[in-house]
Design a protein around this motif. Sequence first.
Motif, PDB file in Angstrom:
ATOM      1  N   SER A 123       0.691  -1.169  -0.303  1.00 17.51           N
ATOM      2  CA  SER A 123      -0.173  -0.186   0.110  1.00 17.51           C
ATOM      3  C   SER A 123       0.899   0.904   0.200  1.00 17.51           C
ATOM      4  CB  SER A 123      -0.841   0.229   0.982  1.00 17.51           C
ATOM      5  OG  SER A 123      -0.475   0.030   2.288  1.00 17.51           O
ATOM      6  N   ARG A 124       2.317   1.449  -0.281  1.00 18.01           N
ATOM      7  CA  ARG A 124       2.850   2.369   0.688  1.00 18.01           C
ATOM      8  C   ARG A 124       3.803   2.595  -1.167  1.00 18.01           C
ATOM      9  NH1 ARG A 124       6.047   1.617   5.339  1.00 18.01           N
ATOM     10  NH2 ARG A 124       7.064   3.686   5.053  1.00 18.01           N
ATOM     11  N   ALA A 125       4.215   1.817  -1.608  1.00 24.01           N
ATOM     12  CA  ALA A 125       5.293   1.571  -2.572  1.00 24.01           C
ATOM     13  C   ALA A 125       4.532   1.901  -4.069  1.00 24.01           C
ATOM     14  CB  ALA A 125       5.242   0.132  -3.014  1.00 24.01           C
ATOM     15  N   ASP A 126       5.252   3.057  -4.810  1.00 27.93           N
ATOM     16  CA  ASP A 126       4.375   3.553  -5.915  1.00 27.93           C
ATOM     17  C   ASP A 126       4.287   2.597  -6.735  1.00 27.93           C
ATOM     18  OD1 ASP A 126       5.561   6.243  -5.503  1.00 27.93           O
ATOM     19  OD2 ASP A 126       7.379   5.093  -4.484  1.00 27.93           O
ATOM     20  N   LEU A 127       5.463   1.154  -6.961  1.00 28.61           N
ATOM     21  CA  LEU A 127       4.583   0.231  -7.534  1.00 28.61           C
ATOM     22  C   LEU A 127       4.644  -1.100  -7.675  1.00 28.61           C
ATOM     23  CD1 LEU A 127       4.248   0.282 -10.805  1.00 28.61           C
ATOM     24  CD2 LEU A 127       6.008   0.061 -10.893  1.00 28.61           C
ATOM     25  N   VAL A 128       4.515  -1.898  -7.508  1.00 24.90           N
ATOM     26  CA  VAL A 128       3.567  -3.028  -7.060  1.00 24.90           C
ATOM     27  C   VAL A 128       4.035  -4.438  -8.078  1.00 24.90           C
ATOM     28  CG1 VAL A 128       3.124  -4.996  -5.712  1.00 24.90           C
ATOM     29  CG2 VAL A 128       2.472  -2.453  -5.036  1.00 24.90           C
ATOM     30  N   VAL A 129       5.390  -5.433  -8.485  1.00 32.24           N
ATOM     31  CA  VAL A 129       5.054  -6.160  -9.282  1.00 32.24           C
ATOM     32  C   VAL A 129       5.133  -6.955  -8.194  1.00 32.24           C
ATOM     33  CG1 VAL A 129       6.595  -7.585 -10.194  1.00 32.24           C
ATOM     34  CG2 VAL A 129       6.748  -4.892 -10.321  1.00 32.24           C
TER      35      VAL A 129
END
Length: 176
Positions: free
Chosen positions: A157-163
């Motif tokens: 929820s805090r990352a700019d991008l989730v992979v």
Amino acid sequence: MPADAAVVADAVVEALEREGRAVLRVDAEDYLRPRSLRLEHGPADPDAGYEGWYDTYALLREVLDPLAPDGAGTWLPALWDAERDRATRQERRTAPPGAVLVLTGPFLLRWELSGALDAVVHLQTSPAAQRRRLSAADADRVVGAWARYLEETGPASRADLVVRCEDPRHPALVVP
């Protein structure tokens, strides 16, 4: 998983260099604490894996703070050689103007690093996928430490991008 992070970081570095940017590359694995401290509570302890394996303050002191906009600009690419369990004794380097740091490693959204990173890519991997790719000796520590990290920091929820990286050959961008 470290191999997944390296693949993503390589792609980011390549893209930045194609754009003519100077890129600095650091891996948190080069900022481990000494083996005696990492294994003080045994090799399978997930709390030790989360709290005591990485020298987060050294990473801040030697890399992130010096490379911050108001930092000195001289940084240390590695501090600890885990294989030899000793300091690397590397020379400090001067960052070129406008350089971009690509930092890889686990637990980068912990409170200690809050505000030190401009953009974060979180690699999401299930415990089952982690266990398939880890040695039996490391699985309990790594999976347990990662579960604690997820619970305490909510990195997705805090990352700019989730992979999503269940299979490193087929990463998938998670779109909210």
